[in-house]
Design an enzyme around this catalytic site. Structure first.
Site, mmCIF file in Angstrom:
data_model
loop_
_atom_site.group_PDB
_atom_site.id
_atom_site.type_symbol
_atom_site.label_atom_id
_atom_site.label_comp_id
_atom_site.label_asym_id
_atom_site.label_seq_id
_atom_site.Cartn_x
_atom_site.Cartn_y
_atom_site.Cartn_z
ATOM 1 N N HIS A 25 0.862 -1.185 0.000
ATOM 2 C CA HIS A 25 0.000 0.000 0.000
ATOM 3 C C HIS A 25 0.895 1.231 0.000
ATOM 4 O O HIS A 25 1.256 1.768 1.044
ATOM 5 C CB HIS A 25 -0.932 -0.024 1.221
ATOM 6 N N HIS A 27 1.193 4.794 -2.482
ATOM 7 C CA HIS A 27 0.801 5.602 -3.652
ATOM 8 C C HIS A 27 2.075 6.259 -4.143
ATOM 9 O O HIS A 27 2.694 7.032 -3.392
ATOM 10 C CB HIS A 27 -0.205 6.674 -3.246
ATOM 11 N N HIS A 205 -9.558 0.858 -1.527
ATOM 12 C CA HIS A 205 -9.574 1.508 -0.215
ATOM 13 C C HIS A 205 -11.004 1.408 0.325
ATOM 14 O O HIS A 205 -11.963 1.735 -0.385
ATOM 15 C CB HIS A 205 -9.213 2.983 -0.338
ATOM 16 N N GLU A 208 -11.359 3.415 5.651
ATOM 17 C CA GLU A 208 -10.290 4.300 6.158
ATOM 18 C C GLU A 208 -10.989 5.360 7.020
ATOM 19 O O GLU A 208 -10.824 5.381 8.237
ATOM 20 C CB GLU A 208 -9.531 4.937 4.983
ATOM 21 N N ASP A 286 1.598 4.053 2.776
ATOM 22 C CA ASP A 286 0.568 4.884 2.143
ATOM 23 C C ASP A 286 1.181 6.036 1.343
ATOM 24 O O ASP A 286 1.321 5.922 0.117
ATOM 25 C CB ASP A 286 -0.427 5.396 3.202
ATOM 26 N N ASP A 287 1.542 7.126 2.007
ATOM 27 C CA ASP A 287 2.101 8.312 1.331
ATOM 28 C C ASP A 287 3.279 8.820 2.162
ATOM 29 O O ASP A 287 3.179 9.849 2.849
ATOM 30 C CB ASP A 287 1.025 9.400 1.233
HETATM 31 N N1 ADE Z 1 -4.637 8.608 -2.147
HETATM 32 C C1 ADE Z 1 -3.428 8.724 -1.597
HETATM 33 N N2 ADE Z 1 -3.467 8.405 -0.302
HETATM 34 C C2 ADE Z 1 -4.746 8.066 -0.028
HETATM 35 C C3 ADE Z 1 -5.428 7.639 1.133
HETATM 36 N N3 ADE Z 1 -4.805 7.488 2.310
HETATM 37 N N4 ADE Z 1 -6.743 7.399 1.034
HETATM 38 C C4 ADE Z 1 -7.382 7.554 -0.114
HETATM 39 N N5 ADE Z 1 -6.793 7.950 -1.230
HETATM 40 C C5 ADE Z 1 -5.483 8.200 -1.203
HETATM 41 ZN ZN ZN Z 2 -3.875 4.692 0.370
#
Ligand code: ADE
Ligand code: ZN
Length: 346
Positions: A25, A27, A205, A208, A286-287
């Protein structure tokens, strides 16, 4: 085989860092560090609204998913050419390899780029070439998962799929991301059915910020194989039982959950509860450029905050390979490297 020797508490961070693991996971646009945003802006002759790298980092204070997404999409606007996508993915893969990531399954958001006039071919060529080179250069394997933006329409997702199909050898799966609340999985039932017919691996997703109902419909309407995040399942004991019974992987991202205020503090994270219920959880970043840490930071900080131990670390690392879309032989090879690393840890 999957039992660790005792690990002294002060050695736990080193143990967690040493574990071979997969990242499921991530992005790729969320790996774009402020330094690279500035470098790409300069290379492409663009002016940014922020005066400096520090100034941009200061803006990374989020109060929910949407407040993050607004900044994340703005950051991605410096990506124009194939080399930009290549450089971004290469930087991530090098960084992930340093965290003992053996395999990564990487999300990308083509609509963020095609809406700005960048072709999907440009995006895919750059990302795919970086994945190929990373195998020889950093010893990490990687594949790509195309995500539809759920705040856009299903027709837009269908158009994106059409644009991507000539390059279908360059990505293995389809995901669903962006603003969750108000955009339930059902909105994408037809396009996911088409992707399923086409033989893509499917993830979404769900849960969340959104309710457990979105996890149910991701499973029963979209027929996804993994749930990204999924932490809201703790509100629904029947759902938790199902996830455990059917061994449906959750790709959990603790630092993301904290930065986007799903939990106020990392110590409130439900990872322990998920593992305790027998849920097939994994830990991911994630990011990472926006949330202050790559995968090992997620492991180390979450374990420190919640009291999870070495055995949990081993379970999570093992889960990451088993939940991946690698073939059985590749999984076995990774699991063997995990076993060797655990045996060799002093
Ligand atoms: N795009 C990038 N990070 C995300 C996240 N945590 N939830 C949904 N879309 C995303
Ligand atoms: Zn994500």
């Amino acid at each position: 085989m999957y039992q660790t020797k005792p690990v002294a508490p002060e050695r736990l961070p080193a143990f967690l860092r040493s574990l071979p693991k997969a990242e499921l996971h991530i992005h790729i646009e969320g790996s774009l560090e402020p330094e690279l945003i500035f470098a790409l802006a300069a290379r492409n002759g663009l002016t940014l609204p922020h005066a400096s790298v520090e100034d941009l980092r200061q803006a990374y204070a989020f109060h929910d998913l949407q407040s993050f997404l607004d900044i994340y999409y703005a950051g991605a606007s410096v990506l124009l050419f194939e080399q930009d996508f290549y450089d971004m993915a290469r930087a991530y893969l090098q960084r992930a390899a340093a965290d003992n990531v053996l395999h990564a399954e990487i999300f990308f958001d083509p609509q963020t780029h095609t809406a700005r006039g960048v072709s999907i071919e440009t995006v895919l060529n750059g990302l795919h070439r970086a994945c190929q080179d990373a195998r020889s250069d950093f010893g990490i394997s990687a594949s790509l998962i195309l995500c539809f933006l759920r705040h856009l329409s299903e027709d837009d997702a269908f158009a994106t799929l059409e644009q991507a199909l000539p390059f279908r050898d360059k990505f293995i799966g389809i995901g669903l991301d962006s603003s969750e609340l108000g955009h339930p999985p059902e909105k994408f039932a037809r396009v996911f059915a088409r992707c399923r017919e086409l033989g893509f691996r499917l993830v979404a997703h769900a849960g969340e910020e959104g309710p457990p109902a979105y996890i149910w419909s991701a499973l029963d309407v979209l027929h996804v194989e993994r749930i990204d995040h999924g932490v809201q399942c703790v509100q629904d004991s029947a759902l938790m039982q199902r996830l455990a019974r059917e061994r449906i992987p959750l790709t959990v991202c603790p630092l993301s959950n904290m930065k986007l205020r799903v939990y106020r503090q990392l110590s409130q994270h439900k990872l322990w509860q998920l593992l305790g219920a027998g849920i097939f959880a994994t830990v991911n970043s994630d990011d990472p450029a926006y949330f202050g840490g790559y995968i090992n930071d997620n492991f180390v900080q979450t374990f420190a905050a919640t009291g999870l131990g070495a055995q949990h670390g081993l379970t999570l690392a093992r889960n990451s390979f088993e939940a991946s879309f690698m073939d059985e032989a590749e999984k076995r090879a990774c699991l063997q490297r995990l076993e060797q690393a655990v045996e060799g840890f002093e």
